[in-house]
Design a protein around this motif. Structure first.
Motif, short mmCIF file in Angstrom:
data_model
loop_
_atom_site.label_atom_id
_atom_site.label_comp_id
_atom_site.label_asym_id
_atom_site.label_seq_id
_atom_site.Cartn_x
_atom_site.Cartn_y
_atom_site.Cartn_z
N VAL A 25 -17.19 -26.08 -49.48
CA VAL A 25 -16.71 -25.68 -48.15
C VAL A 25 -16.16 -26.89 -47.42
O VAL A 25 -15.13 -26.81 -46.74
CB VAL A 25 -17.85 -25.02 -47.35
CG1 VAL A 25 -17.41 -24.73 -45.92
CG2 VAL A 25 -18.32 -23.74 -48.03
N LEU A 26 -16.82 -28.02 -47.57
CA LEU A 26 -16.34 -29.25 -46.93
C LEU A 26 -14.98 -29.66 -47.50
O LEU A 26 -14.15 -30.23 -46.78
CB LEU A 26 -17.34 -30.37 -47.13
CG LEU A 26 -18.73 -30.16 -46.51
CD1 LEU A 26 -19.62 -31.38 -46.76
CD2 LEU A 26 -18.62 -29.88 -45.02
N THR A 27 -14.73 -29.36 -48.77
CA THR A 27 -13.43 -29.65 -49.37
C THR A 27 -12.34 -28.83 -48.69
O THR A 27 -11.24 -29.33 -48.42
CB THR A 27 -13.45 -29.35 -50.87
OG1 THR A 27 -14.46 -30.15 -51.50
CG2 THR A 27 -12.10 -29.65 -51.50
N VAL A 28 -12.64 -27.57 -48.39
CA VAL A 28 -11.69 -26.72 -47.66
C VAL A 28 -11.43 -27.30 -46.28
O VAL A 28 -10.29 -27.35 -45.81
CB VAL A 28 -12.22 -25.28 -47.57
CG1 VAL A 28 -11.32 -24.44 -46.66
CG2 VAL A 28 -12.31 -24.66 -48.95
N LEU A 29 -12.50 -27.73 -45.61
CA LEU A 29 -12.35 -28.29 -44.27
C LEU A 29 -11.55 -29.59 -44.31
O LEU A 29 -10.76 -29.86 -43.40
CB LEU A 29 -13.72 -28.54 -43.65
CG LEU A 29 -14.62 -27.33 -43.43
CD1 LEU A 29 -15.86 -27.72 -42.65
CD2 LEU A 29 -13.87 -26.21 -42.71
#
Length: 543
Positions: A304-308
């Motif tokens: 999810v942090l990669t998406v952010l």
């Protein structure tokens, strides 16, 4: 209601409208709605009936009323009809080429004029004051539905630019007279340094002194209940004038597993839920300039942090359908409790140092306490607490977190958790929320008591008052780890519980008054019931 395209003669249509009953709240006869949600003006605009549109506008029809038809299934369920009946009624009023199954929720007559490609109808609506910047439920303006090129598009685009210029000028004037700091301080207790940091960054962005290729990204750090979420909410209210679609809140504790990335941006083609899209992508498609809050971001899965990271770095996001969403004008706020204990202890140390400097500069002089309107001059305290609403010239200076603490204590904790420098590098401002001062705690207690006083009067016709010393007694229950929530719980435990017990025992009825008094660190209840004029202490046990 009659069908717009069935009334080609203006007089017949006028008689139809004048014979109609009144509409809903604030809606006249010309705005009377069909049982499934639309108005005569919407029908006339969709069917390119220029004469009917002008007559309806002359009779007082609002050019900015929004459609309530959310598709055949939803509209039929709300009206108690079969979906086929809803579709038939929709098709009777609107042209056959319009999909009666689709949702037109939030459409205005101008949206219909744009879809019908009618410059005459669009012109009549715009001359009547229609707002071309108004958005439907999907976040789209009327301009989105025009053909390119077309005279209708040119006309709506011209008026849209005028409205945007006028709104920008009005917003600039409002910001000049009522700066962001002033607005935020009305709703946020304390946190002066945090407010000033956020306001300065937003001001840079609004006035064109920021990187336009990247969105504005904040990381709010501090204990629970300290004002992080509330500051994000108030920022959205200030930026977008209370538009609910302009504030997007996502609880990142719901994205702790890898597969839950699909909930955020949508499932890829071929997977279940592909057509639904993701929560974030749907919301940003409606308002690409929204304030987005990622609550408790430290709990999210690394994927999810990669998406952010992509979102923060490029200002764009690709959903599960492959659609690119540009959101460089959005403001992203992440909150986290990482390093909360360290920040709390550092804040307490800063406050101790500030108090020591203040005492060295000027000996403490006793001053009389101003009693607030909710207090009464009854048995005044021998040692009253300071006024919970200090004058501006007596406000405390903002505490500044040292660079050594940021780099030597907080940053290693963040780096150890997130594990990537590029993620932290895309954050414009890391904002620190510090524990409340004694003065701020008194303000919080006062606000909480006022809130309960309003409820007591509205729900039970009971008047609630308190003496100044009560504020200090309740403020002593402050827990630095739970922030304002600890004050809320303290008031409920030591005040509201007693009042509820008094009511249960029959000692407190409608029309009575309650006085809260401080007695040796405890909160005591005194009650006055008509026709008595004096307060009587209640023995309900120690508070």
């Amino acid at each position: 209601m009659g069908v717009a395209h069935r009334f080609n003669e203006k007089r017949a249509f006028r008689r139809q409208v004048e014979a109609a009953g009144g509409g809903g709240a604030g809606e006249g006869a010309a705005d009377r709605r069909h049982a499934l949600g639309w108005t005569a003006l919407m029908v006339a605009a969709a069917n390119d009936q220029v004469a009917a549109v002008r007559e309806l506008l002359r009779l007082g029809a609002s050019p900015d009323l929004q459609e309530r038809y959310a598709g055949a299934a939803a509209a039929a369920a709300a009206a108690g009809l079969h979906p086929l009946d809803a579709m038939q009624r929709r098709e009777e009023d609107f042209c056959p080429g319009m999909n009666s199954r689709a949702s037109f929720l939030g459409w205005t007559p101008l949206h219909y004029a744009a879809l019908a490609d009618s410059p005459a109808v669009a012109g009549a609506l715009l001359d009547a004051g229609a707002d071309p910047t108004q958005r439907d439920h999907a976040g789209r303006r009327a301009l989105h539905y025009t053909r390119d090129p077309s005279p209708t598009r040119d006309l709506i685009l011209q008026h849209t630019r005028r409205w945007e210029e006028a709104e920008a000028a009005a917003a600039a004037e409002e910001r000049r007279r009522f700066p962001l700091e002033q607005r935020l301080k009305q709703f946020i207790v304390g946190q002066q340094a945090a407010i000033e940091t956020v306001a300065a960054a937003v001001r840079r962005k609004e006035n064109g002194w920021a990187d336009e290729e990247h969105p504005l990204v904040f990381l709010f750090l501090g204990s629970s209940g300290i004002g992080k979420t509330e500051l994000a909410k108030q920022l959205a209210r200030y930026m977008h004038r209370d538009d609910p679609a302009a504030f997007i809140r996502l609880d990142m504790s719901e994205y702790q597993e890898k597969h839950e990335v699909a909930k955020l941006i949508g499932a890829p083609p071929g997977y279940v839920g592909h057509e639904e899209g993701g929560l974030l992508t749907r919301a940003l498609a409606r308002r690409a300039d929204a304030v987005v809050l990622f609550d408790e971001v430290d709990k999210a899965h690394p994927d999810v942090l990669t998406v952010l990271l992509q979102l923060f770095d490029e200002g764009r996001l690709t959903d599960g359908k492959g659609k690119l969403i540009e959101c460089k004008n959005a403001i992203f706020v992440m909150t986290s409790n990482l390093a909360a204990d360290e920040i709390a202890q550092h804040g307490l140390q800063l406050r101790r140092e500030q108090e020591a400097r203040s005492q060295q500069r000027q000996p403490q002089q006793p001053r009389p306490t101003r009693l607030r309107p909710t207090r009464v001059e009854h048995d005044p305290d021998p040692d009253p607490e300071p006024d919970p609403d200090p004058d501006p010239d007596r406000a405390e200076a903002a505490l500044e977190v040292s660079r050594h603490f940021k780099d030597g204590v907080v940053r290693p904790i963040l780096k150890r958790h997130f594990g990537r420098d590029e993620f932290l590098g895309r954050i414009n401002e890391i904002v620190y929320f510090l524990p409340f001062s004694r003065q701020e705690l008194l303000t919080l207690v006062n606000m909480e008591l006022k809130r309960w006083a309003e409820k007591a009067l509205a729900r039970h016709a009971v008047e609630l008052q308190w003496e100044g010393g009560v504020l200090g007694a309740l403020a002593d229950g402050y827990d630095v780890h739970y922030g304002a929530r600890s004050i809320k719980h303290e008031v409920e435990r030591r005040v509201v519980n007693q009042i509820a017990l008094a009511a249960e025992r029959g000692a407190l009825a409608r029309g009575c008054a309650v006085l809260l008094a401080e007695r040796r660190g405890r909160v005591a209840l005194l009650v006055r019931c008509p026709p008595a004029r004096d307060y009587t202490p209640l023995d309900l046990g120690a508070a």
